[in-house]
Design an enzyme around this catalytic site. Structure first.
Site, short mmCIF file in Angstrom:
data_model
loop_
_atom_site.label_atom_id
_atom_site.label_comp_id
_atom_site.label_asym_id
_atom_site.label_seq_id
_atom_site.Cartn_x
_atom_site.Cartn_y
_atom_site.Cartn_z
N TYR A 24 -1.56 -0.75 10.35
CA TYR A 24 -1.70 -1.17 8.95
C TYR A 24 -0.50 -0.71 8.13
O TYR A 24 0.11 -1.49 7.40
CB TYR A 24 -3.00 -0.60 8.37
CG TYR A 24 -3.17 -0.83 6.88
CD1 TYR A 24 -3.53 -2.08 6.39
CD2 TYR A 24 -2.96 0.21 5.96
CE1 TYR A 24 -3.69 -2.29 5.02
CE2 TYR A 24 -3.11 0.00 4.60
CZ TYR A 24 -3.48 -1.25 4.14
OH TYR A 24 -3.62 -1.46 2.79
N SER A 35 0.84 -1.20 0.00
CA SER A 35 0.00 0.00 0.00
C SER A 35 0.88 1.25 0.00
O SER A 35 1.97 1.25 0.58
CB SER A 35 -0.88 0.03 1.24
OG SER A 35 -1.55 1.27 1.33
N1 LIG Z 1 -8.69 -0.46 -1.30
C1 LIG Z 1 -7.62 0.33 -1.20
O1 LIG Z 1 -7.73 1.56 -1.25
C2 LIG Z 1 -6.26 -0.29 -1.02
C3 LIG Z 1 -5.15 0.56 -1.09
C4 LIG Z 1 -3.87 0.03 -0.94
C5 LIG Z 1 -3.72 -1.32 -0.71
N2 LIG Z 1 -4.81 -2.13 -0.61
C6 LIG Z 1 -4.57 -3.55 -0.35
O2 LIG Z 1 -5.15 -4.32 -1.38
C7 LIG Z 1 -5.51 -5.61 -0.90
C8 LIG Z 1 -6.92 -5.93 -1.34
O3 LIG Z 1 -7.76 -4.87 -0.95
P1 LIG Z 1 -9.19 -4.60 -1.63
O4 LIG Z 1 -9.32 -3.13 -1.66
O5 LIG Z 1 -9.35 -5.37 -2.85
O6 LIG Z 1 -10.12 -5.16 -0.43
P2 LIG Z 1 -11.53 -5.90 -0.40
O7 LIG Z 1 -12.33 -5.55 -1.62
O8 LIG Z 1 -12.08 -5.62 0.95
O9 LIG Z 1 -11.12 -7.46 -0.51
C9 LIG Z 1 -10.40 -8.10 0.51
C10 LIG Z 1 -10.29 -9.57 0.16
O10 LIG Z 1 -9.44 -10.23 1.11
C11 LIG Z 1 -10.11 -11.37 1.64
N3 LIG Z 1 -9.52 -11.65 2.95
C12 LIG Z 1 -9.51 -10.86 4.06
N4 LIG Z 1 -8.86 -11.47 5.07
C13 LIG Z 1 -8.41 -12.66 4.59
C14 LIG Z 1 -7.67 -13.72 5.14
N5 LIG Z 1 -7.23 -13.69 6.41
N6 LIG Z 1 -7.41 -14.80 4.36
C15 LIG Z 1 -7.83 -14.85 3.07
N7 LIG Z 1 -8.55 -13.88 2.50
C16 LIG Z 1 -8.84 -12.78 3.25
C17 LIG Z 1 -11.58 -10.99 1.61
O11 LIG Z 1 -12.49 -12.08 1.64
P3 LIG Z 1 -13.16 -12.58 3.04
O12 LIG Z 1 -13.70 -11.36 3.70
O13 LIG Z 1 -14.20 -13.60 2.69
O14 LIG Z 1 -12.04 -13.20 3.77
C18 LIG Z 1 -11.62 -10.30 0.23
O15 LIG Z 1 -11.65 -11.29 -0.79
C19 LIG Z 1 -5.27 -5.57 0.61
O16 LIG Z 1 -4.04 -6.20 0.91
C20 LIG Z 1 -5.18 -4.09 0.92
O17 LIG Z 1 -4.35 -3.83 2.03
C21 LIG Z 1 -6.07 -1.65 -0.77
#
Ligand SMILES: NC(=O)c1ccc[n+]([C@@H]2O[C@H](COP(=O)([O-])OP(=O)(O)OC[C@H]3O[C@@H](n4cnc5c(N)ncnc54)[C@H](OP(=O)(O)O)[C@@H]3O)[C@@H](O)[C@H]2O)c1
Length: 257
Positions: free
Chosen positions: A159, A146
């Protein structure tokens, strides 16, 4: 067993957002994909169907990446289904939303729970999949970090610290896994996914989006498909890149002239 002729991409946390977009992109390019979630099977099945509609054979695996037993079972399931894995995208992440100045709002357990998924989870998944990855000449690990790790912004200090640790781990893995397996990271800016909508609520989310657009050189937020493109390049192209963290932030760090 005879390994599948089609290449295989394993994406953790692929029932939603960035992971789902990444699985769809690999599926659209003729790969088989392993979809993963830890809680809710319904969205994972939806993404799986989208990937099947793109021509992929799909495995849906419920596994909590913070559990080493789950990671090893996940690798065994992929081995049994296809006998190969070519790209592992460690995308599953978790956080707690705690304002930065509220130092008392974060306890040791919060750090431990967030690290257990964001850092240890990526490590355990990588370790479990190395025996499969190293069987083929062109394989890669891609860790989703991130911009929070560079900017000191984001949902909480725990985080951003976890993503900084993930960056350092990515560099260490690049040394450990070379020359057979490349390891790189992606540091997204604000992504249009359920992550921030759920964490901030719609009103604060909308304000954050506006503020981001005002500050970023490209005047826009990031779509999950933008990160999927980076995960494709680092997974399949980028033949001479390892130990790198690719910032995909629409120019937030530059700010507008
Ligand atoms: N959105 C942003 O602005 C942003 C920015 C920078 C970085 N990121 C990073 O991008 C990644 C994905 O984020 P996203 O925005 O796509 O989030 P999201 O739409 O909330 O999706 C999160 C995914 O992770 C799964 N998950 C959560 N905990 C887990 C675990 N312990 N084991 C396996 N699966 C798990 C969730 O499914 P379940 O709930 O069913 O487990 C879901 O499929 C993360 O690492 C986040 O830190 C996001």
């Amino acid at each position: 067993m005879q390994a599948s002729a089609r290449k295989v991409c394993v994406v953790t946390g692929s029932s939603s957002g960035i992971g789902a977009a990444t699985a769809r992109l690999y599926a659209s390019q003729g790969w088989n994909v392993a979809i993963n979630y830890s809680r809710d099977p319904a969205p994972a099945e939806q993404v799986a169907q989208q990937c099947r509609d793109l021509g992929a054979d799909v495995l849906v695996v419920k596994a909590d990446v913070s559990s080493d037993a789950d990671c090893r079972r996940f690798a065994a399931d992929v081995q049994a289904r296809w006998g190969r894995a070519d790209v592992l995208v460690n995308n599953a992440g978790t956080t707690r939303f705690v304002p930065l100045k509220n130092l008392d709002g974060l306890q040791a357990e919060d750090f431990q729970q967030i690290y257990a998924v964001n850092v240890v989870g990526a490590y355990q998944m990588t370790r479990a999949f190395v025996p499969l990855l190293e069987q083929h000449p062109v394989t890669a690990v891609v860790n989703v970090s991130s911009i929070a790790s560079f900017m000191g912004t984001g949902s909480s200090i725990a985080y951003m610290a976890s993503k900084g640790a993930l960056n350092a781990m990515t560099i260490g893995l690049a040394r450990a896994l070379g020359p057979k397996i490349r390891a790189n990271g992606i540091a997204p800016g604000l992504v249009d996914s359920p992550w921030l909508r759920n964490g901030l609520g719609e009103t604060t989310y909308a304000a954050s989006v506006e503020s981001y657009k005002q500050r970023a050189a490209l005047a826009d937020i990031i779509q999950p498909e933008d990160i999927a493109q980076a995960a494709w390049w680092l997974g399949v192209g980028a033949a001479k890149t390892t130990g790198e963290i690719l910032l995909v932030d629409g120019g937030l760090r530059l700010t507008r002239a």
